[in-house]
Design a protein around this motif. Sequence first.
Motif, PDB file in Angstrom:
ATOM      1  N   ASP A   1       0.836  -1.203   0.000  1.00 20.99           N
ATOM      2  CA  ASP A   1       0.000   0.000   0.000  1.00 20.99           C
ATOM      3  C   ASP A   1       0.870   1.252   0.000  1.00 20.99           C
ATOM      4  O   ASP A   1       0.554   2.240  -0.674  1.00 20.99           O
ATOM      5  CB  ASP A   1      -0.920  -0.010   1.219  1.00 20.99           C
ATOM      6  CG  ASP A   1      -2.108   0.934   1.056  1.00 20.99           C
ATOM      7  OD1 ASP A   1      -2.700   0.949  -0.042  1.00 20.99           O
ATOM      8  OD2 ASP A   1      -2.412   1.670   2.007  1.00 20.99           O
ATOM      9  N   ASP A   2       1.967   1.221   0.754  1.00 21.72           N
ATOM     10  CA  ASP A   2       2.876   2.372   0.775  1.00 21.72           C
ATOM     11  C   ASP A   2       3.526   2.585  -0.586  1.00 21.72           C
ATOM     12  O   ASP A   2       3.762   3.726  -1.007  1.00 21.72           O
ATOM     13  CB  ASP A   2       3.951   2.196   1.856  1.00 21.72           C
ATOM     14  CG  ASP A   2       3.416   2.463   3.257  1.00 21.72           C
ATOM     15  OD1 ASP A   2       2.342   3.080   3.363  1.00 21.72           O
ATOM     16  OD2 ASP A   2       4.075   2.058   4.235  1.00 21.72           O
TER      17      ASP A   2
ATOM     18  N   LYS B   1       1.106   4.358  -2.718  1.00 25.15           N
ATOM     19  CA  LYS B   1       1.012   5.771  -2.341  1.00 25.15           C
ATOM     20  C   LYS B   1       2.351   6.495  -2.481  1.00 25.15           C
ATOM     21  O   LYS B   1       2.435   7.687  -2.222  1.00 25.15           O
ATOM     22  CB  LYS B   1       0.519   5.893  -0.902  1.00 25.15           C
ATOM     23  CG  LYS B   1      -0.889   5.364  -0.692  1.00 25.15           C
ATOM     24  CD  LYS B   1      -1.272   5.403   0.787  1.00 25.15           C
ATOM     25  CE  LYS B   1      -2.674   4.870   1.009  1.00 25.15           C
ATOM     26  NZ  LYS B   1      -3.023   4.823   2.457  1.00 25.15           N
TER      27      LYS B   1
END
Length: 428
Positions: A168-169, A172
Amino acid sequence: MAIISPFFLFHRKFLLKLQQDKYKWMAINVRMVEIPKEFHEALPILQKIESAGYEAYFVGGSVRDTILQRPIHDVDIATSAYPSEVKSLFKRTVDTGIEHGTVMILDHGTGYEVTTFRTESGYQDYRRPDKVTFVRSLKEDLKRRDFTINALALSENGQITDLFGGLDDMKKRIIRAVGDPNERFNEDALRMMRAVRFASQLDFRIENATLAGIRRHSELLEKIAVERSHTEFVKMMLGVDAENGLNIMLETNLYQHVPVLGNYLPQLKAIVASKFQLTNEVQVWSLLSFKFGFSASQISTFLKKWKTANKIINDVILTTELLFSIARGEVSNSILYHAGAENVDNAVVITADSTKTSGLKERYNNLPIKNKKQLQITGGELIKRGVLKPSPQLGKVLDTLEHNVVAGTIPNQQEKLVKAAINFLNED
């Protein structure tokens, strides 16, 4: 290299989290369709370890770079097998870091480092653990990793284990410490420079808590060997968003805790405000030396504090001298000649202004000679012809001939050079 696209991976993970929200703290596993050839070549290592009843995974930066579709440099393997158990499975091994659980397995001419799952404690030097404990748990091993995007494990069947939101990082474009950033940076202060380097290389931002941790503990960087900071700093300056990396160093005060940079804040701010894209270490130090206004002796002192190789120091001096000449608009053939082809290229890249560097490469390429060996006369020939005897004056004469050939005032022809040498001696 064929892999499923990063977007699909993140999309799949997002759906899994929606369906299993009550298990949000559990590992989220995502399967890749096809893994890179570098992993394929190392698969027999994983399979042999697993066939003996142990767990084995590709871990760290190679998994991250695969997902980001970047080139892979090192393939690291982590396993639940203890070092002695790993060594018992393979005929050819080397104890490259046995105290930390690392064994190199030599397979068909390639070395693969295999490290036992471990926990660490006690970091009195802010770099290396005082105690390493081997464990059987992948989760415990991943918990000690620096950043979420590096705390990923890839199994031999192409499944990714992500315990800390690294996927997820990545979606993003965030650099986030695993767990408490204050703990991570106290364990290993070099991680602060690694965060900045990743931000530059990947064009990611450092999330707020991690950034605050760097700012809070920036002085710990002084505990780290300069050679380590040197490596990270150069990689950061060569990143796709080096201006951002350098700016983070200023914002967090890291720049004050590496050699010399703390004395040149205005110049560093000016560099951040400029646009530059560097391709090698000589360009990194030359840009700084030029902006700092350093002389040759200052460059030498500066780079020795950074533990820089002598060859790099010499090239930085030559490149910086050429940069000053370009800035003055007074680039002589002699300056180009002594700089050499590579450093002419370096100066052109750093200047990044074609109006100032137009024709420099062509001028260098059209020089009569590129080095002294191309001079059509030798000291031996001058002695043989009786022009002079062996003495310190011989070197002086050859230097003068070299300078005049480069300047274009004497043709690089043997008879003309002999005549010029005689004239020089008569004038002297």
